[in-house]
Scaffold this motif. Sequence first.
Motif, PDB file in Angstrom:
ATOM      1  N   GLU A 399       0.829  -1.206   0.000  1.00 35.73           N
ATOM      2  CA  GLU A 399       0.000   0.000   0.000  1.00 35.73           C
ATOM      3  C   GLU A 399       0.862   1.255   0.000  1.00 35.73           C
ATOM      4  OE1 GLU A 399      -2.752  -0.295   3.233  1.00 35.73           O
ATOM      5  OE2 GLU A 399      -3.714  -2.103   2.451  1.00 35.73           O
ATOM      6  N   THR A 400       1.978   1.205   0.703  1.00 36.59           N
ATOM      7  CA  THR A 400       2.879   2.360   0.742  1.00 36.59           C
ATOM      8  C   THR A 400       3.438   2.671  -0.642  1.00 36.59           C
ATOM      9  OG1 THR A 400       3.513   1.940   3.035  1.00 36.59           O
ATOM     10  CG2 THR A 400       5.025   3.267   1.730  1.00 36.59           C
ATOM     11  N   ILE A 401       3.925   1.652  -1.348  1.00 37.65           N
ATOM     12  CA  ILE A 401       4.513   1.908  -2.670  1.00 37.65           C
ATOM     13  C   ILE A 401       3.429   2.243  -3.688  1.00 37.65           C
ATOM     14  CG2 ILE A 401       4.548  -0.475  -3.523  1.00 37.65           C
ATOM     15  CD1 ILE A 401       7.307   2.231  -3.896  1.00 37.65           C
ATOM     16  N   MET A 402       2.215   1.738  -3.498  1.00 36.46           N
ATOM     17  CA  MET A 402       1.110   2.166  -4.364  1.00 36.46           C
ATOM     18  C   MET A 402       0.929   3.679  -4.285  1.00 36.46           C
ATOM     19  SD  MET A 402      -2.112  -0.519  -4.167  1.00 36.46           S
ATOM     20  CE  MET A 402      -3.180   0.615  -5.100  1.00 36.46           C
ATOM     21  N   ARG A 403       0.956   4.184  -3.072  1.00 36.26           N
ATOM     22  CA  ARG A 403       0.797   5.631  -2.905  1.00 36.26           C
ATOM     23  C   ARG A 403       1.943   6.396  -3.556  1.00 36.26           C
ATOM     24  NH1 ARG A 403      -1.299   3.727   2.243  1.00 36.26           N
ATOM     25  NH2 ARG A 403      -3.488   4.370   2.429  1.00 36.26           N
ATOM     26  N   GLN A 404       3.136   5.845  -3.469  1.00 35.40           N
ATOM     27  CA  GLN A 404       4.293   6.540  -4.039  1.00 35.40           C
ATOM     28  C   GLN A 404       4.241   6.608  -5.567  1.00 35.40           C
ATOM     29  OE1 GLN A 404       6.494   8.301  -2.596  1.00 35.40           O
ATOM     30  NE2 GLN A 404       6.230   7.756  -0.447  1.00 35.40           N
ATOM     31  N   VAL A 405       3.603   5.624  -6.201  1.00 36.03           N
ATOM     32  CA  VAL A 405       3.478   5.685  -7.667  1.00 36.03           C
ATOM     33  C   VAL A 405       2.188   6.387  -8.083  1.00 36.03           C
ATOM     34  CG1 VAL A 405       4.857   3.604  -7.977  1.00 36.03           C
ATOM     35  CG2 VAL A 405       2.366   3.415  -7.944  1.00 36.03           C
ATOM     36  N   GLY A 406       1.402   6.814  -7.110  1.00 32.77           N
ATOM     37  CA  GLY A 406       0.181   7.548  -7.418  1.00 32.77           C
ATOM     38  C   GLY A 406      -0.975   6.686  -7.840  1.00 32.77           C
ATOM     39  N   ALA A 407      -0.979   5.417  -7.395  1.00 30.90           N
ATOM     40  CA  ALA A 407      -2.051   4.495  -7.767  1.00 30.90           C
ATOM     41  C   ALA A 407      -3.042   4.363  -6.623  1.00 30.90           C
ATOM     42  CB  ALA A 407      -1.473   3.132  -8.121  1.00 30.90           C
ATOM     43  N   THR A 408      -4.307   4.626  -6.886  1.00 31.88           N
ATOM     44  CA  THR A 408      -5.335   4.478  -5.861  1.00 31.88           C
ATOM     45  C   THR A 408      -6.094   3.162  -6.002  1.00 31.88           C
ATOM     46  OG1 THR A 408      -6.983   5.628  -7.221  1.00 31.88           O
ATOM     47  CG2 THR A 408      -5.644   6.972  -5.708  1.00 31.88           C
ATOM     48  N   LYS A 409      -5.866   2.447  -7.102  1.00 35.15           N
ATOM     49  CA  LYS A 409      -6.441   1.115  -7.313  1.00 35.15           C
ATOM     50  C   LYS A 409      -5.511   0.331  -8.217  1.00 35.15           C
ATOM     51  CE  LYS A 409      -9.523   3.127 -10.794  1.00 35.15           C
ATOM     52  NZ  LYS A 409     -10.943   3.314 -11.180  1.00 35.15           N
ATOM     53  N   LEU A 410      -5.694  -0.985  -8.267  1.00 36.46           N
ATOM     54  CA  LEU A 410      -4.727  -1.826  -8.964  1.00 36.46           C
ATOM     55  C   LEU A 410      -4.657  -1.536 -10.449  1.00 36.46           C
ATOM     56  CD1 LEU A 410      -5.052  -5.332  -7.260  1.00 36.46           C
ATOM     57  CD2 LEU A 410      -3.882  -3.266  -6.500  1.00 36.46           C
ATOM     58  N   SER A 411      -5.760  -1.136 -11.050  1.00 36.02           N
ATOM     59  CA  SER A 411      -5.759  -0.848 -12.490  1.00 36.02           C
ATOM     60  C   SER A 411      -4.878   0.343 -12.839  1.00 36.02           C
ATOM     61  CB  SER A 411      -7.182  -0.609 -12.983  1.00 36.02           C
ATOM     62  OG  SER A 411      -7.761   0.512 -12.337  1.00 36.02           O
ATOM     63  N   GLU A 412      -4.540   1.144 -11.841  1.00 34.27           N
ATOM     64  CA  GLU A 412      -3.667   2.300 -12.081  1.00 34.27           C
ATOM     65  C   GLU A 412      -2.195   1.946 -11.958  1.00 34.27           C
ATOM     66  OE1 GLU A 412      -6.952   5.609 -10.542  1.00 34.27           O
ATOM     67  OE2 GLU A 412      -5.156   5.218  -9.352  1.00 34.27           O
ATOM     68  N   ILE A 413      -1.896   0.703 -11.605  1.00 26.74           N
ATOM     69  CA  ILE A 413      -0.521   0.218 -11.626  1.00 26.74           C
ATOM     70  C   ILE A 413      -0.279  -0.331 -13.031  1.00 26.74           C
ATOM     71  CG2 ILE A 413       1.140  -1.400 -10.642  1.00 26.74           C
ATOM     72  CD1 ILE A 413      -0.592  -1.467  -8.105  1.00 26.74           C
ATOM     73  N   THR A 414       0.535   0.340 -13.811  1.00 22.15           N
ATOM     74  CA  THR A 414       0.740  -0.022 -15.215  1.00 22.15           C
ATOM     75  C   THR A 414       2.231  -0.112 -15.517  1.00 22.15           C
ATOM     76  OG1 THR A 414       0.866   2.244 -16.073  1.00 22.15           O
ATOM     77  CG2 THR A 414      -1.349   1.303 -15.747  1.00 22.15           C
ATOM     78  N   SER A 415       2.532  -0.420 -16.759  1.00 24.92           N
ATOM     79  CA  SER A 415       3.939  -0.495 -17.188  1.00 24.92           C
ATOM     80  C   SER A 415       4.649   0.841 -16.988  1.00 24.92           C
ATOM     81  CB  SER A 415       4.017  -0.916 -18.649  1.00 24.92           C
ATOM     82  OG  SER A 415       3.321   0.006 -19.481  1.00 24.92           O
ATOM     83  N   LYS A 416       3.898   1.941 -16.937  1.00 19.66           N
ATOM     84  CA  LYS A 416       4.509   3.243 -16.700  1.00 19.66           C
ATOM     85  C   LYS A 416       4.913   3.434 -15.234  1.00 19.66           C
ATOM     86  CE  LYS A 416       2.110   5.570 -20.492  1.00 19.66           C
ATOM     87  NZ  LYS A 416       1.210   6.678 -20.881  1.00 19.66           N
ATOM     88  N   SER A 417       4.505   2.493 -14.366  1.00 18.28           N
ATOM     89  CA  SER A 417       4.853   2.584 -12.946  1.00 18.28           C
ATOM     90  C   SER A 417       6.269   2.106 -12.663  1.00 18.28           C
ATOM     91  CB  SER A 417       3.857   1.766 -12.105  1.00 18.28           C
ATOM     92  OG  SER A 417       2.533   2.197 -12.314  1.00 18.28           O
ATOM     93  N   VAL A 418       6.889   1.447 -13.648  1.00 16.12           N
ATOM     94  CA  VAL A 418       8.229   0.884 -13.442  1.00 16.12           C
ATOM     95  C   VAL A 418       9.112   1.169 -14.657  1.00 16.12           C
ATOM     96  CG1 VAL A 418       7.425  -0.955 -11.917  1.00 16.12           C
ATOM     97  CG2 VAL A 418       7.564  -1.363 -14.383  1.00 16.12           C
ATOM     98  N   ARG A 419      10.389   0.977 -14.456  1.00 14.64           N
ATOM     99  CA  ARG A 419      11.361   1.067 -15.541  1.00 14.64           C
ATOM    100  C   ARG A 419      12.307  -0.123 -15.416  1.00 14.64           C
ATOM    101  NH1 ARG A 419      13.382   5.618 -14.401  1.00 14.64           N
ATOM    102  NH2 ARG A 419      12.238   6.922 -15.907  1.00 14.64           N
TER     103      ARG A 419
END
Length: 421
Positions: A399-419
Amino acid sequence: MDEQTSIHRRKLLEFFSASPLLAPSAARALAGIAAFGTTEAVAQSYDVLRAAPVMNGDLIASPAQALNVFDFEPVAKKELPPAHYGYLASGVDADKTLKANRDDFDKIHVRARRLIDVRKIDTTVKIFGETWASPIALAPVSSVGAFHPEAEAAAARACKVKGHQMILSTVGSTSIEDVIKERGAPVWYMLYPTDDWAVTEKLVKRAEAAGAPAIVLTVDRQGGRNTETLFRERRSDTRTCTDCHTPGFKNEVSRKPMFDDIDVSKVTNLYGTGMTWDYVKRLRGIVKGKLVLKGIMTQEDAKIALTHGVDALIVSNHGGRAEESLQSTIGALPEVVGAVNGKIPVLIDGGFRRGTDVLKALALGATAVCVGRPYVWGLAAFGQPGVEMVLTLMQREFETIMRQVGATKLSEITSKSVRIV
């Protein structure tokens, strides 16, 4: 208070906090006070809060003292007989694939975003029509009774408390009926097929009758393995192993409740040596619910699985103990995800220890992740409370790292969240 006074006060407090006459807890508190009026204030106040409870010695004495899941492993090692710990810790050959499962997470960097309201986040995920509270599930582990007398029952209760799904192994120490009762909800069932189709049918029918919504066929154990770490640890175990382990398949599964009342006289191996895609087709014909393949590591096999009506895949190298390929699961994930192209869910296990690991997998296309060794460390160390804390720590970090990437739900975690580097 002017800047010069602040500097003098901070230096005085730092002098006291460094004194060998001052208790460690007081020293940490003073360090926090010293930071007031500086840019270090918030970080230091968090550090003070995380300091309790005080530890005596190097090993945690309760789940509450754990800062991360790694804190449970040395306690588990202390509590377990050498051979049992060796079984849990072992990869194959030189354990390089086991190590690669961890090391390759470092090749994926997280891209942090700013100025997004992330006070409320949703970690639920829907798989096969069921909503999971978290994308973190417990992976199947064999012979869990070797690590704690309450075995999978304790793990199931922890899942009930914390809201996680789990997968029960064919050679688990607890029946699927009892696991479902303890969790208060259905669990998935991991199938070791054996080389006797009659036994396979009975295992599948029993699991589905109990309420298992998914049958998970393990396909990565056909080639044998060389578990050197287990063999090495066993050398220092002074117990007589044959008191519990006697030759022959019937004796091997005599304490595995899923084989109760099943004739195993024709079985020569547990893993279905000789399985082909025709076997998957035949299994698809009897499985009424969802069929999942566990152990897929290439796009070629993922594409073939789609043609056989498989409902989901688990990218897995058996926790680094299937083969010494040096291919990590997180490294194989993108090609498997690309091959199925969103047609079916793709789960993954192997080396997951941190919330950041979970986010990286989801960013690369995984639907959920499965955790094995960490929960067993917690179980061996402290029973059900240990498993609960392992899940708490990983969920909190996620949950902490979700907040750091600006994701409020799982669908907002995308390939743009990582490099990938």
